[in-house]
Write a protein that holds these residues in place. Sequence first.
Motif, PDB file in Angstrom:
ATOM      1  N   LEU A 180     -35.801  -2.627  16.364  1.00 51.54           N
ATOM      2  CA  LEU A 180     -35.446  -2.413  17.765  1.00 51.54           C
ATOM      3  C   LEU A 180     -34.008  -1.956  17.914  1.00 51.54           C
ATOM      4  CD1 LEU A 180     -37.247  -5.569  19.195  1.00 51.54           C
ATOM      5  CD2 LEU A 180     -38.090  -3.229  19.161  1.00 51.54           C
ATOM      6  N   LYS A 181     -33.453  -2.217  19.060  1.00 53.64           N
ATOM      7  CA  LYS A 181     -32.109  -1.803  19.459  1.00 53.64           C
ATOM      8  C   LYS A 181     -31.032  -2.120  18.418  1.00 53.64           C
ATOM      9  CE  LYS A 181     -28.918  -2.653  23.230  1.00 53.64           C
ATOM     10  NZ  LYS A 181     -28.668  -3.417  24.416  1.00 53.64           N
ATOM     11  N   GLY A 182     -30.006  -1.259  18.359  1.00 55.83           N
ATOM     12  CA  GLY A 182     -28.861  -1.507  17.500  1.00 55.83           C
ATOM     13  C   GLY A 182     -29.064  -1.108  16.053  1.00 55.83           C
ATOM     14  N   ARG A 183     -29.955  -0.167  15.808  1.00 55.72           N
ATOM     15  CA  ARG A 183     -30.290   0.186  14.428  1.00 55.72           C
ATOM     16  C   ARG A 183     -29.253   1.079  13.758  1.00 55.72           C
ATOM     17  NH1 ARG A 183     -36.480   1.842  14.683  1.00 55.72           N
ATOM     18  NH2 ARG A 183     -35.436   3.839  14.734  1.00 55.72           N
ATOM     19  N   GLY A 184     -28.417   1.771  14.531  1.00 51.96           N
ATOM     20  CA  GLY A 184     -27.476   2.734  13.962  1.00 51.96           C
ATOM     21  C   GLY A 184     -26.568   2.148  12.908  1.00 51.96           C
ATOM     22  N   ILE A 185     -25.926   1.008  13.212  1.00 51.38           N
ATOM     23  CA  ILE A 185     -25.005   0.424  12.227  1.00 51.38           C
ATOM     24  C   ILE A 185     -25.764  -0.095  11.015  1.00 51.38           C
ATOM     25  CG2 ILE A 185     -23.183  -0.130  13.874  1.00 51.38           C
ATOM     26  CD1 ILE A 185     -24.144  -3.096  13.617  1.00 51.38           C
ATOM     27  N   TYR A 186     -26.994  -0.541  11.206  1.00 48.56           N
ATOM     28  CA  TYR A 186     -27.786  -1.032  10.078  1.00 48.56           C
ATOM     29  C   TYR A 186     -28.246   0.125   9.191  1.00 48.56           C
ATOM     30  CZ  TYR A 186     -27.744  -5.671  12.052  1.00 48.56           C
ATOM     31  OH  TYR A 186     -27.329  -6.895  12.523  1.00 48.56           O
ATOM     32  N   ARG A 187     -28.579   1.263   9.821  1.00 49.35           N
ATOM     33  CA  ARG A 187     -28.915   2.451   9.017  1.00 49.35           C
ATOM     34  C   ARG A 187     -27.705   2.911   8.223  1.00 49.35           C
ATOM     35  NH1 ARG A 187     -31.276   5.454  13.642  1.00 49.35           N
ATOM     36  NH2 ARG A 187     -33.245   4.437  13.964  1.00 49.35           N
ATOM     37  N   ARG A 188     -26.549   2.905   8.877  1.00 51.81           N
ATOM     38  CA  ARG A 188     -25.314   3.309   8.195  1.00 51.81           C
ATOM     39  C   ARG A 188     -25.042   2.362   7.026  1.00 51.81           C
ATOM     40  NH1 ARG A 188     -20.575   6.702   8.349  1.00 51.81           N
ATOM     41  NH2 ARG A 188     -19.488   5.906   6.537  1.00 51.81           N
ATOM     42  N   GLN A 189     -25.220   1.059   7.242  1.00 52.12           N
ATOM     43  CA  GLN A 189     -25.016   0.074   6.183  1.00 52.12           C
ATOM     44  C   GLN A 189     -25.969   0.335   5.030  1.00 52.12           C
ATOM     45  OE1 GLN A 189     -26.797  -3.738   4.463  1.00 52.12           O
ATOM     46  NE2 GLN A 189     -27.668  -2.531   6.090  1.00 52.12           N
ATOM     47  N   ALA A 190     -27.215   0.636   5.325  1.00 56.99           N
ATOM     48  CA  ALA A 190     -28.193   0.892   4.270  1.00 56.99           C
ATOM     49  C   ALA A 190     -27.797   2.121   3.454  1.00 56.99           C
ATOM     50  CB  ALA A 190     -29.587   1.072   4.867  1.00 56.99           C
ATOM     51  N   ALA A 191     -27.339   3.170   4.136  1.00 57.08           N
ATOM     52  CA  ALA A 191     -26.927   4.398   3.439  1.00 57.08           C
ATOM     53  C   ALA A 191     -25.681   4.145   2.594  1.00 57.08           C
ATOM     54  CB  ALA A 191     -26.679   5.516   4.447  1.00 57.08           C
ATOM     55  N   ASP A 192     -24.687   3.461   3.165  1.00 59.90           N
ATOM     56  CA  ASP A 192     -23.471   3.155   2.405  1.00 59.90           C
ATOM     57  C   ASP A 192     -23.783   2.254   1.217  1.00 59.90           C
ATOM     58  OD1 ASP A 192     -21.781   4.706   3.953  1.00 59.90           O
ATOM     59  OD2 ASP A 192     -21.031   3.021   5.147  1.00 59.90           O
ATOM     60  N   ALA A 193     -24.625   1.258   1.429  1.00 62.67           N
ATOM     61  CA  ALA A 193     -24.986   0.347   0.339  1.00 62.67           C
ATOM     62  C   ALA A 193     -25.666   1.111  -0.788  1.00 62.67           C
ATOM     63  CB  ALA A 193     -25.892  -0.774   0.845  1.00 62.67           C
ATOM     64  N   GLU A 194     -26.548   2.028  -0.428  1.00 59.85           N
ATOM     65  CA  GLU A 194     -27.261   2.801  -1.450  1.00 59.85           C
ATOM     66  C   GLU A 194     -26.304   3.716  -2.220  1.00 59.85           C
ATOM     67  OE1 GLU A 194     -30.465   6.343  -1.436  1.00 59.85           O
ATOM     68  OE2 GLU A 194     -31.066   4.508  -0.397  1.00 59.85           O
ATOM     69  N   ARG A 195     -25.420   4.400  -1.518  1.00 59.71           N
ATOM     70  CA  ARG A 195     -24.564   5.364  -2.212  1.00 59.71           C
ATOM     71  C   ARG A 195     -23.401   4.711  -2.961  1.00 59.71           C
ATOM     72  NH1 ARG A 195     -20.735   8.558   2.017  1.00 59.71           N
ATOM     73  NH2 ARG A 195     -20.148   6.766   3.249  1.00 59.71           N
ATOM     74  N   LEU A 196     -22.951   3.538  -2.511  1.00 60.14           N
ATOM     75  CA  LEU A 196     -21.795   2.905  -3.155  1.00 60.14           C
ATOM     76  C   LEU A 196     -22.147   1.752  -4.087  1.00 60.14           C
ATOM     77  CD1 LEU A 196     -19.403   2.737  -0.105  1.00 60.14           C
ATOM     78  CD2 LEU A 196     -19.227   4.259  -2.053  1.00 60.14           C
TER      79      LEU A 196
END
Length: 156
Positions: free
Chosen positions: A137-153
């Motif tokens: 639901l709502k507020g997914r943007g920061i969680y998507r960003r976290q998932a992408a950063d976690a994967e790449r770093l």
Amino acid sequence: MDPTQYRDAVVANRREHGFEVDDEYTKGFDPVWATREDDPSVGECVALATLVDELDPDPDDVTATADEFRDVLVDRVDDRRGSTTPLGYVVFPVPNPDPSVVDAARSYTVARRRTNVFPIVYDCEAETLHRHEVPRLKGRGIYRRQAADAERLFDI
């Protein structure tokens, strides 16, 4: 993989992905890496990341350390530049972490004081990254960003 090998791999990743060493106020966290980017889902964001040298943290250690890193993030974000989304990543490379430690990281209250801090646990034995899931639901943007950063770093 031992925690030292993991740290070396993350250092190589942070260089590749534009995270620079940040020597300013770090409240004892070393190293701290930072980047400032424009993200389509969250707008301009400042991301700070650190690895914690704690081989056997308990759930209270995870929470306390993430809270301390939030203070560093609050001090580093410059509100004069307009609307900026502050993101912080506190990574615990741990051999075979107790499930309660993983649960403490995943259930940590991410958003507080206009900041977003994500404790992440990397299981060095299983070579598995434990991060926050992206909500439906709502507020997914920061969680998507976290998932992408976690994967790449941090996902080695």
